[in-house]
Each structure stands twice: as structure tokens, then as C-alpha cells.
Design an enzyme around this catalytic site. Structure first.
Site, PDB file in Angstrom:
ATOM      1  N   ASP A 216     -11.226   2.062   3.627  1.00  0.00           N
ATOM      2  CA  ASP A 216     -11.301   0.680   3.356  1.00  0.00           C
ATOM      3  C   ASP A 216     -12.770   0.561   3.353  1.00  0.00           C
ATOM      4  OD1 ASP A 216      -9.129  -0.921   3.157  1.00  0.00           O
ATOM      5  OD2 ASP A 216      -8.821  -1.012   5.312  1.00  0.00           O
TER       6      ASP A 216
ATOM      7  N   LYS B 270       0.936  -1.291  -0.034  1.00  0.00           N
ATOM      8  CA  LYS B 270      -0.076  -0.044  -0.061  1.00  0.00           C
ATOM      9  C   LYS B 270       0.923   1.162   0.122  1.00  0.00           C
ATOM     10  CE  LYS B 270      -3.849  -2.587   2.127  1.00  0.00           C
ATOM     11  NZ  LYS B 270      -4.671  -3.010   3.226  1.00  0.00           N
TER      12      LYS B 270
ATOM     13  N   GLN C 191      -4.892  -2.007   9.441  1.00  0.00           N
ATOM     14  CA  GLN C 191      -4.614  -3.456   8.759  1.00  0.00           C
ATOM     15  C   GLN C 191      -5.250  -4.399   9.406  1.00  0.00           C
ATOM     16  OE1 GLN C 191      -3.052  -4.106   5.569  1.00  0.00           O
ATOM     17  NE2 GLN C 191      -4.087  -5.848   5.937  1.00  0.00           N
TER      18      GLN C 191
END
Ligand code: NAD
Length: 293
Positions: free
Chosen positions: A119, A52, A96
Site C-alpha cells: 500500500d 482486491k 484495510q
């Protein structure tokens, strides 16, 4: 049979994003800024976050990686999230997952400001997506929709079978495919581990989205002639033939299924790269305040 190449499409999208960032900066604007929180040092999570950060650099975004020890408490982590929420320089925030067992995934997701939740996991974004309001859509389903769009795969009125009902893939992709949208208007059946006669259900599908995480589960006898098959699954298996010592296998037995398909995605190189690029697309939207003004 046409191969749906997620690698090529994701590179095209990255080039489009990089160009837009260049123009923003030329006009005196700020580069989009993604913050990623990583707790502990799980190998897979380290790799995902590293990708990322690398993707951000490739398109000209700023990224900040905030690392915390496994021992961080839930309250401390929520406080760190609040700091990012309040930081006007940061447009998007991801944590994460999974986080260590003593921390609740749901509490962490709910602590993120929905306007920075690139997200698309926050219940507000999920709810807005379901009722058709502008929302951050989670990366994997957003990536699948983009692939179907760019390959002009017809979905309206089609019989679509989604295998898997997870919050990050199965449920959101099913919801997106029933929306009144350019890629949507499908008749969707959601299958899961308790579904009976799965083979029969799949064999009637015009489109199969396989997201169950069982290597080569979908075989030729489950797929009708001319079907579209989107393989989301990733199973890592050891391999003597690769430099890394492992390879990635999808949920579809590609060699025997592909000849029957009108379109199919490979693993790797299908949905995976699109998932990565969808996060960049959401971060760009966040920086432009498109979804939450
Ligand atoms: P999950 O484990 O949360 O969900 C799997 C789902 O499959 C469950 O809903 C379960 O009911 C269903 N299932 C399991 N066995 C089944 C069976 N025999 N028959 C029918 N349904 C069955 O998984 P997830 O997070 O949705 O991920 C699914 C797969 O997709 C995994 O391999 C994961 O690694 C992969 N994945 C890939 C990407 C990508 O970018 N390509 C992104 C996310 C997940």
C-alpha cells in the site's frame, strides 16, 4: 477534449500483469501472493477487500484474506502482522483501513515490513519516495501517474494545482509531480481547506488534481481553457436510476468542466480502476523483490 479512460488502461495493465505471471509460473516460479487483513465488518471495507481479492484472481495471483473480529486488541493485531511479515510465502500485505478506534492506524502501518508494504503507507516507503529512492508508491497517486504517462500528458514545467493534502492522495501525488521523472518536473501548488482564493489559484492551473471529497466542487469558472483535470473524489449518493440504489459522484462538475479541458478523467471509470490495478503492480514488484532486494 480527450477522456482519460482508467477502465481501459487498467484492463490493459491487468492483461500485462497476467501475462507476466503466466511466464513466471511457466519458468517454475511462484505466483505473487497478497495477504489482506480485514478487521470487523464495515460495509465499504468489505467491498474494497472483495475487489482486491477478485483482482488478484483475475491476474493469477494468490490471495489470502485474514479476518479478525472488531474486538481484536492492537497488540494481537500487531502479532498477526508480524506472522505475515515472517511468512516467506507472502509477498505483499495490506491492512484495510480504517481499523477500529481502539487501534492506532499509524502503529499498524509501522508494524508492516516495508518490503511487504504494497500500500506504500509505511513511513520508510513514503520517505524513500520523497527522496526519489525506489519505493512502493501508494495506489491512488501511482495510478494517477500511470494515467498521465499512458495518455502522454505533458507535466514538465506545468503549473499543477492539487486540491487536498491527505497522506494517501494529496501529499504523495504532489511529491511525485515535483520529482525529476518522465511524469514529473511540474510546479506544484498544494491547496487545502484553509487555502484562500482557491478559485483564483485553480484558474491558473495547467493541471488540476481534485482530491478533496466534496461532490462537484470544481466548477467551470475555476478551470482555464485547455486544462487537464484529474478527478480523484468519490462521493456516494443515493440514486433512483441505478440498480444498486446509489451512484458515485466526483469532485468535478463534469458536464460543465469537460468542454474546457484538453484531458479529463470521469467518475466512475477514471482514477478508481487505476487505484485497484496499482496495488497489483506493487504486489508483482514485491514478488520479484525489485524494490527491496
Ligand atoms: P481526506 O478527507 O483525507 O482529505 C481531504 C482533503 O481535502 C483535506 O486535506 C482537506 O484539507 C481538503 N479539503 C477539504 N475541503 C476543502 C475545500 N473546501 N477546499 C480545499 N480543500 C479542501 O480525503 P482523501 O482520503 O484524500 O480522499 C479525497 C477524495 O478522494 C475522497 O472523495 C475519497 O473518497 C477519494 N478517493 C478516491 C480514490 C480512488 O481510488 N479514486 C482513492 C482515495 C480517495
Amino acid at each position: 477534449m480527450q477522456l482519460i479512460d482508467g477502465k481501459i488502461i487498467s484492463e490493459q495493465i491487468k492483461a500485462e500483469i497476467a501475462k507476466e505471471v503466466e511466464e513466471i509460473v511457466k519458468k517454475g516460479g511462484k505466483k505473487p501472493h497478497l495477504a489482506a487483513i480485514l478487521v470487523g465488518n464495515d460495509g465499504a471495507s468489505e467491498t474494497y477487500v472483495a475487489h482486491k481479492v477478485k483482482d488478484c484472481a483475475q491476474v493469477g495471483f494468490t490471495s489470502t484474506l485474514l479476518r479478525f473480529d472488531n474486538s481484536i486488541s492492537e497488540e494481537e493485531l500487531i502479532n498477526e502482522i508480524k506472522k505475515v511479515n515472517a511468512n516467506p510465502d507472502i509477498d505483499g500485505l495490506i491492512v484495510q483501513l480504517p481499523v477500529p478506534k481502539h487501534i492506532s492506524d499509524n502503529k499498524i502501518i509501522e508494524a508492516i515490513d516495508p518490503a511487504k508494504d504494497v500500500d506504500g503507507f509505511h513511513p520508510i516507503n513514503v520517505g524513500r519516495m520523497v527522496i526519489g529512492l525506489p519505493a512502493y508508491v501508494s495506489a491512488t497517486p501511482a495510478g494517477i501517474i500511470e494515467l498521465l504517462r499512458r495518455y502522454k500528458v505533458p507535466t514538465a514545467g506545468k503549473n499543477c494545482v492539487v486540491i487536498g493534502r491527505s497522506n494517501i492522495v494529496g501529499k504523495p501525488i504532489s511529491n511525485l509531480l515535483i520529482q525529476k521523472a518522465d511524469v514529473g518536473d511540474a510546479t506544484v501548488t498544494i491547496c487545502h481547506s484553509r487555502t484562500e482564493n482557491l478559485k483564483e489559484v485553480c484558474s491558473k492551473a495547467d493541471i488540476i488534481i481534485a482530491a478533496l471529497g466534496r461532490a462537484e466542487f470544481v466548477t467551470a469558472d475555476m478551470v482555464k481553457e485547455g486544462a487537464v483535470v484529474i478527478d480523484v473524489g468519490i462521493t456516494r449518493v443515493e440514486s433512483q436510476t441505478t440498480k444498486s440504489g446509489f451512484k458515485l459522484i466526483g469532485d468535478v462538475k463534469f458536464d460543465e468542466v469537460a468542454p474546457k479541458c484538453s484531458f479529463i478523467t470521469p467518475v466512475p471509470g477514471g482514477v478508481g480502476p487505476m487505484t485497484r490495478v496499482a496495488l497489483l503492480q506493487n504486489t508483482l514488484l514485491a514478488s520479484k523483490k525489485v524494490i527491496y532486494k
